[in-house]
Design a protein around this motif. Structure first.
Motif, short mmCIF file in Angstrom:
data_model
loop_
_atom_site.label_atom_id
_atom_site.label_comp_id
_atom_site.label_asym_id
_atom_site.label_seq_id
_atom_site.Cartn_x
_atom_site.Cartn_y
_atom_site.Cartn_z
N ALA A 257 -1.37 5.70 -8.85
CA ALA A 257 -1.08 4.27 -8.99
C ALA A 257 -0.04 3.82 -7.96
O ALA A 257 0.97 4.48 -7.74
CB ALA A 257 -0.58 3.97 -10.39
N LYS B 7 -6.21 4.83 -12.46
CA LYS B 7 -5.15 5.42 -11.64
C LYS B 7 -4.24 6.27 -12.52
O LYS B 7 -4.25 6.18 -13.74
CB LYS B 7 -4.33 4.32 -10.95
CG LYS B 7 -5.16 3.36 -10.11
CD LYS B 7 -5.84 4.04 -8.95
CE LYS B 7 -6.57 3.02 -8.07
NZ LYS B 7 -7.29 3.67 -6.96
N HIS C 79 -4.38 3.80 -0.11
CA HIS C 79 -4.28 3.37 -1.50
C HIS C 79 -4.55 1.89 -1.63
O HIS C 79 -4.42 1.13 -0.67
CB HIS C 79 -2.88 3.67 -2.07
CG HIS C 79 -2.51 5.12 -2.02
ND1 HIS C 79 -1.79 5.66 -0.97
CD2 HIS C 79 -2.76 6.14 -2.87
CE1 HIS C 79 -1.61 6.94 -1.19
NE2 HIS C 79 -2.18 7.26 -2.32
N GLU D 252 -12.47 7.18 -7.97
CA GLU D 252 -11.67 6.89 -6.79
C GLU D 252 -12.49 5.98 -5.89
O GLU D 252 -13.30 6.41 -5.09
CB GLU D 252 -11.29 8.19 -6.07
CG GLU D 252 -10.49 9.12 -6.96
CD GLU D 252 -9.97 10.34 -6.23
OE1 GLU D 252 -10.22 10.46 -5.02
OE2 GLU D 252 -9.32 11.17 -6.87
N SER E 148 -6.18 8.05 -6.24
CA SER E 148 -6.13 7.75 -7.66
C SER E 148 -4.71 7.76 -8.22
O SER E 148 -4.53 7.68 -9.44
CB SER E 148 -7.01 8.72 -8.46
OG SER E 148 -6.74 10.06 -8.12
#
Length: 505
Positions: free
Chosen positions: A297, A261, A161, A245, A295
């Motif tokens: 957050a 996100k 991420h 993404e 995707s």
């Protein structure tokens, strides 16, 4: 001349090397998240078809089996691991499994009572399928999942991420149509430009993602009432896949929040006070199905979750339950209540959700705006719709506030009349409607790393401390020209400072 040629050669090699690194990052990112979806599948049921107890269906690779047992249970198994992945109902006694012509899959008892329904009506010509990835799904004619169960496409172990950087713009999103075009028997007052749509339709999902990007949404916050509500596994998965993404390296090079996100608005507190164990189960479900995707957050390396509460009824007890359930592993943003600062247990952030006031500014916490408020059951609006000029000022105030969370209530809550989604009453030449146009024109006041800087140009020889959310590498960015024609540039460094340098045009 020879020196210039050597310099050009070095530049070309550097550019090619960077392109190669980015290309590898793209491939690595795609491999890490395994977004669906094109697994081979077998059709279990076509429209208006049915099967009886004793029927068995297998995936093309033979690893997964859907069994309609002789006792009347419908079970999806991982044959290799001898593991049950999904069960339609805790009760036995099913006598018929059918896929109706309207696209709804139904398991019934002999007396006609429903044991299970996929709630996918309104989608004729759909199919029930079982694929090689271990998922059973009702799919539309275009292949989009309308309902699904079984095995997720990835795990937390192989996830990666990038962090969102404050200030963050969020929009509350509602994936629950057509279920809520009428609320408590009262139809909504407005009709979106797309008509009374279904949240499961591909064209709707594409348009919504496009809209959310158009208004510079960093995180869409989807209303969520718990596992398997409003076909969440299919609808949220589709929206997350549809959203951009971007590989981590590209985001690092660009610095500013990139792509759209997702998070959820956990709304169980509206109905009850879930126990720590119940909250832990919900969080595990979110991790299993969504959080591993790039995707979802993240802030400071933690997945973001927003939590609604019913006017702080449980107060500090709620904050304690949530902090115990999340164990410091989540970035938790709770809804404010009176004297919440006195609670021993504190979340990572606070927000308000009370659109009847239009603007809710809680200094140091959040700035929340709404274009209007008119519940479907009310005879008149609590907050009449703002004009375009009024909305411009409100959005500008939000941007100028520099609050960490800058939130829009809502993108599409039509039952309360708070939507900024396009409607004939506020249409514009762009097709997005003027509420979205204004949000598009007025970006959150971020520099490329998420640092807010005022419009002043006299920043020469200053250094501004940053947090650990600062990106590793970034472009220089012009802040404006002064009277002498020189330009102020800002250089961004990781875990360091922003150095303002003075250059001459």
């Amino acid at each position: 001349m020879e020196l210039r040629c050597k310099t050009k050669t070095i530049i070309i090699i550097a550019v090619l090397a960077l392109a190669l690194v980015i290309g590898v990052a793209v491939l690595a990112s795609r491999g890490a998240t395994q977004v669906r979806e094109n697994y081979p599948y077998n059709v279990v049921l076509s429209p208006n078809k049915k099967v009886s107890p004793g029927h068995t269906s297998r995936s093309p690779n033979g690893l997964y089996v859907l069994e309609f047992t002789k006792s009347g249970s419908l079970v999806l198994r991982d044959k290799e691991k001898d593991e049950i992945l999904w069960r339609a109902s805790e009760d036995d006694g099913g006598s018929k499994l059918s896929l109706q012509t309207d696209g709804n899959m139904v398991l019934r008892k002999s007396n006609g009572n429903v044991l299970f329904s996929s709630k996918t009506h309104g989608h004729p010509n759909s199919q029930l399928i079982l694929d090689d990835g271990g998922q059973i799904a009702v799919i539309a004619p275009d292949g989009l999942s309308l309902w699904l169960a079984g095995k997720p496409r990835g795990t937390m172990e192989n996830s990666r991420h990038t962090n969102l950087n404050f200030p963050i713009r969020g929009a509350f999103y509602y994936p629950w149509y057509p279920e809520t075009w009428s609320v408590d028997g009262h139809d909504v007052f407005f009709q979106p430009t797309m008509g009374y749509y279904q949240s499961s339709d591909r064209k709707v999902q594409k348009k919504h993602v496009d809209d959310l990007k158009y208004i510079h949404t960093d995180v869409a916050i989807a209303s969520w009432f718990g596992p398997d509500t409003h076909n969440d596994r299919a609808r949220l998965t589709n929206m997350m896949v549809e959203s951009f993404e971007e590989p981590a390296l590209l985001t690092t090079l660009r610095g500013k929040n990139q792509g759209l996100k997702w998070s959820v608005y956990h709304e169980q507190e509206f109905r009850s006070d879930p126990s720590v164990e119940e909250l832990e189960a919900d969080l595990e479900y979110l991790k299993k199905w969504y959080v591993w995707r790039d995707s979802w957050a993240h802030v400071d390396g933690k997945p973001v979750i927003f939590v609604y509460n019913k006017n702080g009824v449980d107060g500090c007890g709620m904050t304690k339950r949530w902090m115990q359930a999340t164990k410091g592993e989540w970035h938790v943003v709770l809804k404010v209540f009176s004297n919440d600062e006195e609670c021993l247990y504190q979340p990572d952030g606070w927000h308000q959700y009370g659109p009847s006031s239009g603007v809710q500014h809680h200094k140091g916490r959040s700035f929340v705006i709404s274009p209007g408020f008119w519940r479907s059951r009310s005879s008149s609006p609590k907050l009449p719709r703002y004009s375009k000029q009024e909305w411009k000022q409100i959005v500008q105030d939000m941007v100028d506030s520099r609050e960490p969370w800058q939130l829009i209530v809502s993108y599409n809550e039509w039952g309360e009349g708070t939507a900024v989604e396009s409607e004939k009453g506020w249409k514009s030449w762009s097709g997005y409607g003027f509420y979205q146009d204004v949000l598009h024109d007025k970006k959150t006041a971020l520099l490329e790393s998420g640092l807010v800087v005022s419009n002043q140009t006299d920043l020469n020889n200053q250094t501004i401390p940053l947090t650990n959310q600062t990106v590793l590498v970034n472009r220089t960015k012009s802040l404006g020209d002064d009277d002498t024609g020189s330009t102020h540039l800002v250089i961004f460094t990781h875990y360091g400072y922003v150095n303002s340098q003075h250059g001459t045009n």
